[in-house]
Write an enzyme that holds these catalytic residues in place. Structure first.
Site, PDB file in Angstrom:
ATOM      1  N   ASP A  97      49.453   9.933  49.149  1.00 40.37           N
ATOM      2  CA  ASP A  97      50.540   9.472  50.163  1.00 40.37           C
ATOM      3  C   ASP A  97      50.211  10.424  51.339  1.00 40.37           C
ATOM      4  O   ASP A  97      49.731  11.470  51.394  1.00 40.37           O
ATOM      5  CB  ASP A  97      51.918   9.929  49.613  1.00 40.37           C
ATOM      6  N   THR A 135      54.120   2.706  47.848  1.00 40.34           N
ATOM      7  CA  THR A 135      54.120   3.410  46.535  1.00 40.34           C
ATOM      8  C   THR A 135      54.074   2.460  45.411  1.00 40.34           C
ATOM      9  O   THR A 135      53.614   2.243  44.341  1.00 40.34           O
ATOM     10  CB  THR A 135      54.928   4.300  46.294  1.00 40.34           C
TER      11      THR A 135
HETATM   12  P1  ADP Z   1      57.231   3.678  50.285  1.00 42.44           P
HETATM   13  O1  ADP Z   1      56.147   4.115  49.453  1.00 42.44           O
HETATM   14  O2  ADP Z   1      56.662   2.846  51.330  1.00 42.44           O
HETATM   15  O3  ADP Z   1      58.134   4.744  50.900  1.00 42.44           O
HETATM   16  P2  ADP Z   1      58.318   2.483  47.867  1.00 42.44           P
HETATM   17  O4  ADP Z   1      57.445   1.923  47.242  1.00 42.44           O
HETATM   18  O5  ADP Z   1      58.694   3.915  47.245  1.00 42.44           O
HETATM   19  O6  ADP Z   1      58.321   2.648  49.442  1.00 42.44           O
HETATM   20  O7  ADP Z   1      59.820   1.809  47.858  1.00 42.44           O
HETATM   21  C1  ADP Z   1      61.033   2.328  47.626  1.00 42.44           C
HETATM   22  C2  ADP Z   1      61.784   1.424  46.864  1.00 42.44           C
HETATM   23  O8  ADP Z   1      62.001   0.053  47.210  1.00 42.44           O
HETATM   24  C3  ADP Z   1      61.334   1.189  45.464  1.00 42.44           C
HETATM   25  O9  ADP Z   1      61.704   2.091  44.421  1.00 42.44           O
HETATM   26  C4  ADP Z   1      61.565  -0.336  44.881  1.00 42.44           C
HETATM   27  O10 ADP Z   1      62.755  -0.367  44.153  1.00 42.44           O
HETATM   28  C5  ADP Z   1      61.882  -0.925  46.373  1.00 42.44           C
HETATM   29  N1  ADP Z   1      60.977  -1.767  47.017  1.00 42.44           N
HETATM   30  C6  ADP Z   1      60.137  -1.582  47.925  1.00 42.44           C
HETATM   31  N2  ADP Z   1      59.214  -2.652  48.071  1.00 42.44           N
HETATM   32  C7  ADP Z   1      60.040  -3.741  47.237  1.00 42.44           C
HETATM   33  C8  ADP Z   1      59.558  -5.041  47.319  1.00 42.44           C
HETATM   34  N3  ADP Z   1      58.618  -5.651  48.042  1.00 42.44           N
HETATM   35  N4  ADP Z   1      60.422  -5.738  46.347  1.00 42.44           N
HETATM   36  C9  ADP Z   1      61.193  -5.001  45.559  1.00 42.44           C
HETATM   37  N5  ADP Z   1      61.576  -3.905  45.560  1.00 42.44           N
HETATM   38  C10 ADP Z   1      61.129  -3.118  46.437  1.00 42.44           C
END
Ligand code: ADP
Length: 340
Positions: free
Chosen positions: A114, A65
């Site tokens: 998603d 995301t």
């Molecule tokens: P997904 O969509 O894969 O479930 P998210 O993008 O919602 O994961 O990530 C969850 C949280 O982790 C985000 O709010 C962010 O704060 C942190 N995060 C994820 N990836 C990174 C990254 N590469 N660098 C810094 N923070 C990250």
């Protein structure tokens, strides 16, 4: 709630959004993904075109995301947040549910879907002409007088996120020109995320406290953020100076019952069940799912990938098997259990 993805609009989701990197340069780790995306974005910017449709694949909480929200921001000439709409596979029950998103798409905007592997087939088919030709077919009128009108929409970008790219149909997968897989993070990257986010939260972190949290985050930034949040509360209650010291971090983590590898209760229960109820395996996924009362999807998407990575289990043609390392990690005596 199997996966700890916060529901939209809740305080948990707000906490998560407040810590999300806003620019590609703030994204920690995933170096190759970030480099490739940087080039694709740069090219799109130079051509004044939207980014080609992008599929992001990988376990929950690894930044899918986050990467999606960065894209329209990077393409916004005024440096604003750009235009992004959010939906998900299960939320789009019929083609009708997709129409508003498509007709609202502006030039270069992003439609984030998603769990795209859970799109119903009819919705998926409706998405094809939109992705390919930026066109939607709308039925006007009813019964015998009904006719289909083809409507042009603005060129936009679909960003699909999935924990299971293998479950996508070939025609859908083919419509994504860019495909990136996010991987579990190194401890050093997670420690960097903890330090940056602690600063955003106004919490001082001393010594190796950030590394301690990083080591127990299961390779997952979302877990790191959640541990940080817990440690902030713990610090508020237990430290007069309001500083998260290594000693305080150790106490906070101990109370949270995350072990040295970052395993949580559900992970340990999974391993214990294979070992104690099925003599170390092999045991079939559905049998294991029944024994644990945890859906097979959750086991495959959220529990097993990390255990596999840690070398604590294996997937064999005959079922799941616990490795010697699992016995050792849980402090069990393999000989006493009759394991082979
Ligand atoms: P997904 O969509 O894969 O479930 P998210 O993008 O919602 O994961 O990530 C969850 C949280 O982790 C985000 O709010 C962010 O704060 C942190 N995060 C994820 N990836 C990174 C990254 N590469 N660098 C810094 N923070 C990250």
């Amino acid at each position: 709630e199997p996966d700890d993805t916060p529901a939209p609009g809740t305080p948990d989701a707000e906490f998560e959004n407040s810590l999300r990197p806003r620019r590609l340069s703030e994204v920690v780790g995933q170096r190759k993904v970030v480099e490739r995306l940087g080039i694709t974005l740069d090219a799109a910017r130079r051509r004044g075109e939207p980014l080609g449709h992008l599929l992001l694949d990988g376990p929950p909480g690894l930044g899918k995301t986050t990467l999606a929200t960065v894209v329209p921001r990077e393409l916004d000439p005024d440096g604003g947040p750009g235009n992004i709409q959010f939906t998900s596979g299960p939320a789009l029950r019929a083609p009708h549910d997709l129409v508003a998103y498509l007709t609202c798409a502006t030039r270069g905007s992003v439609l984030f879907i998603d769990e795209i592997h859970r799109l119903p087939p009819a919705v998926e088919e409706y998405l094809y002409p939109a992705m390919e030709d930026f066109r939607v077919d709308i039925v006007m009128g009813e019964g015998t007088g009904a006719r289909t009108v083809s409507l042009n929409i603005e060129p936009f970008t679909v960003i699909g996120a999935t924990t299971r790219s293998g479950m996508l149909t070939a025609p859908l997968r083919d419509r994504f020109v860019n495909h990136e897989r996010v991987e579990y993070y190194e401890v050093s990257d997670l420690a960097e995320i903890v330090r940056r986010n602690a600063a955003k939260l106004g919490l001082t972190v001393e010594g190796d406290a950030a590394e301690q949290l990083a080591r127990r985050s299961r390779g997952t930034p979302r877990k790191a953020n959640n541990l940080l949040r817990w440690c902030r509360d713990f610090t508020q209650v237990h430290s007069e100076r309001g500083v998260l010291t290594p000693t305080l971090a150790a106490r906070a983590l101990e109370m949270r019952e995350v072990d040295a590898l970052g395993l949580e209760d559900q992970d340990r229960r999974y391993l214990r069940t294979i070992i104690e109820a099925f003599a170390g395996g092999p045991v079939g996924l559905s049998t294991l799912s029944h024994a644990l009362s945890v859906p097979t999807d959750t086991l495959e998407d959220e529990v097993e990938p990390y255990l596999l990575r840690c070398g604590l289990m294996q997937r064999t043609s005959r079922g799941r098997v616990a490795t010697v390392r699992a016995w050792e990690h849980l402090g069990l005596d393999r000989a006493a259990d009759g394991g082979s």
